[in-house]
Design a protein around this motif. Sequence first.
Motif, short mmCIF file in Angstrom:
data_model
loop_
_atom_site.label_atom_id
_atom_site.label_comp_id
_atom_site.label_asym_id
_atom_site.label_seq_id
_atom_site.Cartn_x
_atom_site.Cartn_y
_atom_site.Cartn_z
N GLY A 177 23.63 27.41 38.06
CA GLY A 177 23.45 27.84 39.44
C GLY A 177 21.99 27.85 39.88
N CYS A 178 21.78 28.12 41.16
CA CYS A 178 20.44 28.18 41.71
C CYS A 178 19.85 29.57 41.51
CB CYS A 178 20.45 27.83 43.20
SG CYS A 178 21.38 29.01 44.21
N SER A 221 19.94 35.44 40.88
CA SER A 221 19.37 36.75 41.18
C SER A 221 20.46 37.70 41.67
CB SER A 221 18.26 36.61 42.23
OG SER A 221 17.20 35.83 41.74
N HIS A 222 21.36 37.18 42.50
CA HIS A 222 22.48 37.99 43.00
C HIS A 222 23.38 38.41 41.84
CE1 HIS A 222 25.57 39.34 45.80
NE2 HIS A 222 26.46 38.61 45.14
N GLU A 272 24.25 42.23 40.61
CA GLU A 272 25.64 42.71 40.61
C GLU A 272 26.08 43.17 39.22
OE1 GLU A 272 28.36 41.02 44.18
OE2 GLU A 272 28.39 39.88 42.32
N THR A 273 25.68 42.45 38.20
CA THR A 273 26.17 42.75 36.85
C THR A 273 25.29 43.73 36.10
OG1 THR A 273 24.95 40.89 35.87
CG2 THR A 273 27.17 40.43 36.69
N GLY A 274 24.01 43.82 36.47
CA GLY A 274 23.10 44.65 35.70
C GLY A 274 22.89 44.14 34.30
N CYS A 275 23.09 42.85 34.11
CA CYS A 275 23.01 42.23 32.78
C CYS A 275 21.60 42.38 32.21
CB CYS A 275 23.39 40.75 32.86
SG CYS A 275 23.23 39.87 31.31
N PRO A 276 21.47 42.87 30.98
CA PRO A 276 20.14 43.06 30.38
C PRO A 276 19.59 41.81 29.71
CG PRO A 276 21.81 43.86 28.88
CD PRO A 276 22.55 43.39 30.11
N LEU A 313 28.12 33.78 47.00
CA LEU A 313 27.33 33.84 48.22
C LEU A 313 27.67 32.64 49.10
CD1 LEU A 313 23.80 34.81 46.83
CD2 LEU A 313 25.38 36.28 48.09
N PRO A 314 27.85 32.85 50.41
CA PRO A 314 28.19 31.73 51.31
C PRO A 314 27.15 30.61 51.27
CG PRO A 314 28.50 33.85 52.41
CD PRO A 314 27.81 34.14 51.11
N SER A 315 25.91 30.97 50.98
CA SER A 315 24.83 29.99 50.99
C SER A 315 24.70 29.22 49.68
CB SER A 315 23.49 30.68 51.29
OG SER A 315 23.23 31.70 50.33
#
Length: 323
Positions: free
Chosen positions: A212-213, A218-219, A223-227, A274-276
């Motif tokens: 992904g981009c 970043s989104h 959302e996940t809080g992935c460390p 995300l729509p974008s």
Amino acid sequence: MDSAPTAAVTPDSHSMADEAESSAAACASALAAFVANGRALLQLAEKERRQGSLAEFVSQRIRIEREQSLLGLIQSGARLYTRLRVKRISHAEELWKRNTHCAALQDALQQFERLGVQWDAFLQDLDDKLGLGANGLHGHPTTCVSPETALISATTGRTVTLEKHFQKGKKVLLVFVRQLSCLLCRLHVKDLQKNQRSLEHHSVETLVISFGCQEGASHWLRETGCPYDMLLDPDRKLYTALGLGASVKKVLNFRNMLLYAEYVMDNMEFPRGLPSVQEDMFQLGGDFLLDEHGRVLFSHRCQSPIDRPSVRDILSAPSATVD
């Protein structure tokens, strides 16, 4: 000679028989409704497939936001389970087996099985025409990942290499996600987090890889809080090198749709992208454990979104023991 006494038919036995018949009829009705909706979704997909380009159909018409797309079968499956008062397809199948005496249910099951065959045949045709699935990969997957492999940091957007992660006595687990809005990928990463102590005990560092981009990544991280560090492979060169393909059928086959419905029954929501951000929901993921030189110690190429290895499987790989 006296004849053998006949069993008395009691009101209770009549009531039990009536209840069994009513239950079987309810199963048949619920299954027939599911089949009718599934056929409508498939017929609409076949119509839309003929109206435009194949690439447009796959990328624009099959979306979780569209209830009338093929993905609508997930919610239809959840409605089926709700009517049957079950939460798993295996429980529904047990219920159907207990009601084999009902002709209407047997007919509904035949229609159900026929729909599954037609559904998967349609998806296989898409794979064939798009060159996906088993025919979409060429050559043999690499058995060693170069430390100079160039990727992009999801947090900074800068080009980085894997060299700093290849350290003496350490191992690296590369977790390739399908798409950033994949629920099953997120659950897999959560499972890794729960087992972080075991991973650390085996000197394993986890890296999440996405095609992904940066905006989408970043989104996802928020959302996940992935460390874990996330690295981007936008051209999917590493995906391809390690033999990770894509397939419409492996993602959306009939059985998988019924399994996805189980997550709905568990009150889990499928994330919306995300729509974008344009994603490829038919990319398959995988998990690869590398040694300090980049050699592949363990490889798991997912055959569906649900197909992920356990931490025990990963750490049971040869040479994956504590140094």
